[in-house]
Design an enzyme around this catalytic site. Sequence first.
Site, PDB file in Angstrom:
ATOM      1  N   ASN A   1       0.862  -1.185   0.000  1.00  0.00           N
ATOM      2  CA  ASN A   1       0.000   0.000   0.000  1.00  0.00           C
ATOM      3  C   ASN A   1       0.898   1.236   0.000  1.00  0.00           C
ATOM      4  OD1 ASN A   1       0.792  -0.662   2.711  1.00  0.00           O
ATOM      5  ND2 ASN A   1      -0.733   0.774   3.474  1.00  0.00           N
ATOM      6  N   HIS A   2       0.327   2.389  -0.333  1.00  0.00           N
ATOM      7  CA  HIS A   2       1.156   3.592  -0.522  1.00  0.00           C
ATOM      8  C   HIS A   2       0.632   4.700   0.385  1.00  0.00           C
ATOM      9  CE1 HIS A   2       4.234   5.816  -2.295  1.00  0.00           C
ATOM     10  NE2 HIS A   2       3.809   5.955  -3.541  1.00  0.00           N
ATOM     11  N   VAL A   3       1.360   4.991   1.472  1.00  0.00           N
ATOM     12  CA  VAL A   3       0.869   5.957   2.451  1.00  0.00           C
ATOM     13  C   VAL A   3       1.767   7.178   2.628  1.00  0.00           C
ATOM     14  CG1 VAL A   3      -0.463   4.249   3.754  1.00  0.00           C
ATOM     15  CG2 VAL A   3       1.940   4.635   4.341  1.00  0.00           C
TER      16      VAL A   3
END
Length: 718
Positions: A35-37
């Site tokens: 995921n890209h946070v």
Amino acid sequence: MAYRLLRALFRGLFRVTIDGITDQFSHQKLIITPNHVSFLDGALLALFLPIKPVFAVYSNITESWYMRWLKPYVDFVALDPTKPMAIKHLVRMVEQGRPVVIFPEGRITVTGSLMKIYDGAAFVAAKSGAAVVPIRLEGPEFTRFGRLGDVLKVRWFPKISIHVLPATTLPMPQAPRARDRRVLAGERLHAIMMAARMAIVPRETLFEALLSAQTRYGRFKPCIEDISFKEDSYQTLLKKILGVSRILQRFTAQGEHVGMLLPNATITAAAIFGATLRGRIPALLNYTSGAKGLKSAITAASLKTIITSRQFLEKGKLTHLPEQVTEANWVYLEDLKDTVTLADKLWILFHLCCPRRAMVPQQADDSALILFTSGSEGNPKGVVHSHASLLANVEQIRTIADFTPRDRFMSSLPLFHAFGLTVGLFTPLMTGSRVFLYPSPLHYRVVPELVYDRNCTVLFGTSTFLGNYARFAHPYDFARLRYVVAGAEKLADSTKQIWQDKFGIRILEGYGVTECAPVVAINVPMAAKVNTVGRILPGMESRVIPVPGIEQGGRLQLRGPNIMRGYLRVEKPGVLEQPSAENTQGEQEAGWYDTGDIVAIDEQGFCTIRGRMKRFAKLAGEMVSLESVEQLVLRISPEGQHAAATKTDSAKGEALVLFTTDSEITREKLVKAARESGVPELAVPRDIRVVKALPLLGSGKPDFVTLSKMAEDPEMSA
């Protein structure tokens, strides 16, 4: 050397931990999908993964100055969305044995939830036959390198966790066109990413989850308000919770089931959390069920005490209930205010600083609260949910919907209803959203005005309630709404149409049952299909059991983390009946729950509700849905109230009876409408009875038990 120094620096500043690594990275062909946070994500993976992967990065980013500086240290391949050959190049790299990191979202999240999943990453995985290893990054979103600074409590050096999930495969979907195969592969990867999020959800109690939300969003973040128009922050709500918990323990015992007859108000939320943190199990009573319904609930759940409010009983014209229901001891909140001592105040003050010490020892799988079924098909049953099952449903909703602290919920559905409790209280509190609690969904003029006045962005309701709000609302009242979700009953076409025409808003339909805490499926902007209730939530298994006589669909059975612990029945007071369901071989399987609903699931996973199994009639050997009969009548009389039932028939076994408030309805009109819509004439009732009003339950649903009796006894309909 540079890698070791940076790794030590990151580990010291952010206390980075990585878990789940076994042989996940030993596959010959490997794609890693995190995921890209934040902007730190790539650096974290480069430093802490036990392999040296190639990063797939968009070309507009690879041309920036800092990427040119990183090029000697990190392998990356530029992706140009305008050049299809870039994907083929990536496939070749994977086939050659190079592990590749692809961020499927393509951008940093601005909601805290998963963003749109691009199907390019899925296509690479499917085309190459590579193993897919999902990774969840937790913590970088709290740094100044994330994009959630306006909704999260940003910290300089938050703890960062890297969770490596088990590898899975993504076979190329079967579809005639290449574009369809890409889309289906993208949906499969989206499901993998959602499952990864659900896999790392911490196992907490309700009170622990509330404290985690307070830490995540800030103790002084406003979170809850009621008709007193005094908004509480997490800190002031915690103060009320501790106060209620301190008083409750004086007249209840740990593990006791405690009845609560209270309206939608902040004090009710405080009472629910306050009871659970001290090991009491609140039983939320339906104040519209009357004395008979309350007595059934008291018997089933073995209640000794009911907590209520004199002011609430007076305003709701319910003062007769304590006189008629003497099986339990009634305790009034107004009487408890004066019992607070100096010792209590000091106890509250101390535990405001260290609230976890106020909890009695509990596990996530322990019973948390008791809800009651509507009783539309018999005696109400007590549904016992654990902390884990309730919070699992909240997390399932958070996984597919992008609720954030920028949102504000209008919660008018009663909290004794599972729909109102989960989506109207727990979900906003756990997502940092603000919620306005209103005591009645029946105030069709007031609710739209409050939605407008409080700038609400999320509204849940039944089709009936939403239809009435639309009729009385000003066209601008709902201008700020971005989520309007209908559940608990089938969404009427007339309700859909008036919301679209008057407000330009698409209503999203969902489906749930009390036993599943309650949401089972829901349409969301990212995945919606007309005339369905959406896809089954992530983390749940479903199966459709064939039913003789029903060609399309079957009986829906479910298993998952949000399933109840079991039933409490009037016939067996205090005995927990754990869920089980009969499989296709006729064997009972523990852990599965049979919804009793006839459902069809299409190739994309979207569910269509055909009706209740108990609401099918067998006419001359053919199965006819009573709900389809009601929908047929609604086409020619959308403003009326209609309900279908069955009566015994010596010739056909069963015969249809239609109850309606529209005196203009005739069989001839129904036959004409049936022919126009392709409905068999067998589904057109011959026995049509006009009534002033349908018998309703407190939830607003038709009382089918009474309707069945009326069908057999014509004098009851007169």
